[in-house]
Design an enzyme around this catalytic site. Structure first.
Site: not given
Ligand SMILES: NC(=O)c1ccc[n+]([C@@H]2O[C@H](COP(=O)([O-])OP(=O)(O)OC[C@H]3O[C@@H](n4cnc5c(N)ncnc54)[C@H](O)[C@@H]3O)[C@@H](O)[C@H]2O)c1
Length: 444
Positions: A155, A158, A259, A263, A266, A269, A329
């Site tokens: 949760f 960023e 606003g 975007g 999360c 999608k 953001k």
């Molecule tokens: N970004 C956020 O604020 C946030 C918050 C909560 C949940 N999430 C969820 O967490 C998940 C990850 O999001 P994120 O923003 O960290 O993604 P991201 O795209 O920043 O990072 C994903 C990483 O996984 C790597 N990767 C891809 N395939 C791989 C493999 N086979 N082995 C090893 N590494 C591999 C990519 O190179 C990349 O560095 C998503 O499901 C997202 O919805 C994201």
């Protein structure tokens, strides 16, 4: 405990660094070798307040390592976190191929019991599906190791991800047996959380909780954006309405800002994925469908306001617009699905030249927009405003509150400021001599 974060992006890197700080031995694994090389030198590939310091300390203390060596990383770990992308497919479903291919690698490398934790945001029933998938793969390899698959959605936000990880409102743990609950609770034990913050449930409900949380927050934003359109027509001010309703304790102040739409990687999608999941069960979700369509409309709003302002001034062709803020953001360099990107493309399409500035997202933006011409990347908001016919504020960076707006106006060619986040006070800006346009306010 020994952990591997499979996927070293925003979630894997931040949670890996934080788990290391809590005393665990953490390996962050990624297929992107450039990223791993940078991280091995202590350089963060993303901007996240407090992260670089955490990386440095924990690398020095040998609690945190980075690698692309799948076999070593998996075999060394007791707990394997899946922190992989789950982007939208063309039909809006969550793309699970990253998760499935990592699961194959896990099964291939497995040489003892593993606790597999899905931290990525995945559709309800993914834990069940993954358990089955790994089981079959192990069988095909004639391997007979035990394993568990649990859900522990993330949760963090960023921009305040390190703080959020260390100070969670709650930890959701979805599992189907007591021993898994205990193992996950042990991981977070150094946070000394009140028991009420460790919420346990079945895996399907846990997966659903993550989608429900993001959908609820996005719904509040789209609701306010919808109201803001009516406020403009009726002559009410959405900012007054926001303060008025937010003061009701049943409603609260958060996520009520009108606003240019939401975007990021999360909300958009995840809403698409939940709608897609509901379709599989022949179940309609009219609220979420509206949330999404309001947001799509809202992302076009600032461009429309700018276009209609310049209609009586010979159109946008040949005009110069300053863009303040590109990240989706403040306090992040993430530009995924950022409203700025759509605005920039539309203004260029209309023949405008743009002068752009963002405090930290310039590199990502330059990569994303590399095929566009008529873009001038600037050092700060002052340089961006030089000779501009109008300023468009798209991301509400705090530093723009401190900008000397009188000198901005002095160096502009025009005097219009389009505030896509209601970051300024209308009367202040008008007093300074701007023609000020915000969201959800009567235009005088
Ligand atoms: N970004 C956020 O604020 C946030 C918050 C909560 C949940 N999430 C969820 O967490 C998940 C990850 O999001 P994120 O923003 O960290 O993604 P991201 O795209 O920043 O990072 C994903 C990483 O996984 C790597 N990767 C891809 N395939 C791989 C493999 N086979 N082995 C090893 N590494 C591999 C990519 O190179 C990349 O560095 C998503 O499901 C997202 O919805 C994201």
């Amino acid at each position: 405990m020994r952990l591997v974060m499979i996927g070293t992006g925003y979630v894997g890197l931040v949670s890996g660094a934080c788990f290391a700080h809590l005393g665990h031995d953490v390996t962050c694994l990624d297929i992107d070798e450039t990223k791993i090389n940078k991280l091995q030198k202590g350089i963060s590939p993303i901007y996240e307040p407090g992260l670089e310091k955490l990386l440095k300390t924990n690398i020095e203390e040998k609690k945190l390592k980075f690698t692309s060596d799948v076999k070593q990383a998996i075999q060394d770990a007791e707990v394997c976190f899946l922190t992989l992308p789950t982007p939208s497919t063309d039909e809006g479903k969550a793309e699970l191929s990253y998760i499935l291919s990592a699961a194959d690698q896990l099964a291939d490398m497995m040489d003892e019991y593993k606790l597999i934790v899905i931290k990525s945001t995945v559709p309800p029933k993914t834990c069940h599906m993954l358990r089955e998938h790994i089981h079959k793969r192990l069988e095909s390899l004639n391997k007979h190791y035990n394993f568990d698959v649990v859900s522990n959605p993330e949760f963090l936000r960023e921009g305040s991800a390190v703080y959020d990880f260390m100070n969670p409102d709650r930890i959701i743990i979805g599992a189907d047996n007591e021993s898994c609950f205990d193992q996950i609770k042990a991981l977070y034990a150094p946070l000394h959380l009140d028991n009420s913050k460790l919420i346990t449930m079945d895996t399907v409900s846990s997966e659903m909780t993550k989608y429900a949380a993001n959908s609820m927050l996005a719904t509040r934003i789209s609701f306010m954006n919808e109201l803001s359109g009516l406020c403009e027509k009726i002559g009410a001010n959405i900012e007054n309405v926001r303060v008025g309703i937010g003061s009701d304790q049943r409603i609260g102040h958060q996520f009520l800002r009108a606003g240019v739409g939401f975007g990021g990687s999360c909300f958009p999608k995840d809403i698409r994925a939940l709608i897609a999941s509901s379709k599989q069960y022949d179940y309609e979700m009219p609220i979420l469908t509206a949330v999404e369509s309001i947001n799509r409309k809202q992302k076009k709003l600032l461009a429309q306001k700018i276009k209609s302002y310049f209609n009586s001034k010979g159109g946008l062709k040949g005009k110069t617009i300053a863009i303040w803020g590109i990240s989706f953001k403040p306090e992040t360099d993430d530009i995924r699905e950022a409203p700025s990107i759509e605005l920039i493309k539309e203004l260029i399409n209309q023949g405008a030249s743009l002068r752009l500035y963002d405090p930290v997202a310039m590199n990502n933006a330059q990569l994303e927009l590399s095929t566009l011409s008529n873009l001038k990347w600037c050092e700060d908001e002052y340089e961006a405003s030089e000779g501009a016919d109008a300023v468009a504020l798209v991301t509400e960076w705090q530093q723009f509150k401190l900008t000397d707006l009188e000198s901005i106006l002095d160096q502009m060619s025009g005097k219009a400021l389009f505030d896509g986040r209601n970051h300024y006070l209308e009367h202040d800006l008008r007093e300074k001599g701007f023609e000020y346009f915000a969201i959800g306010m009567p235009t005088s």
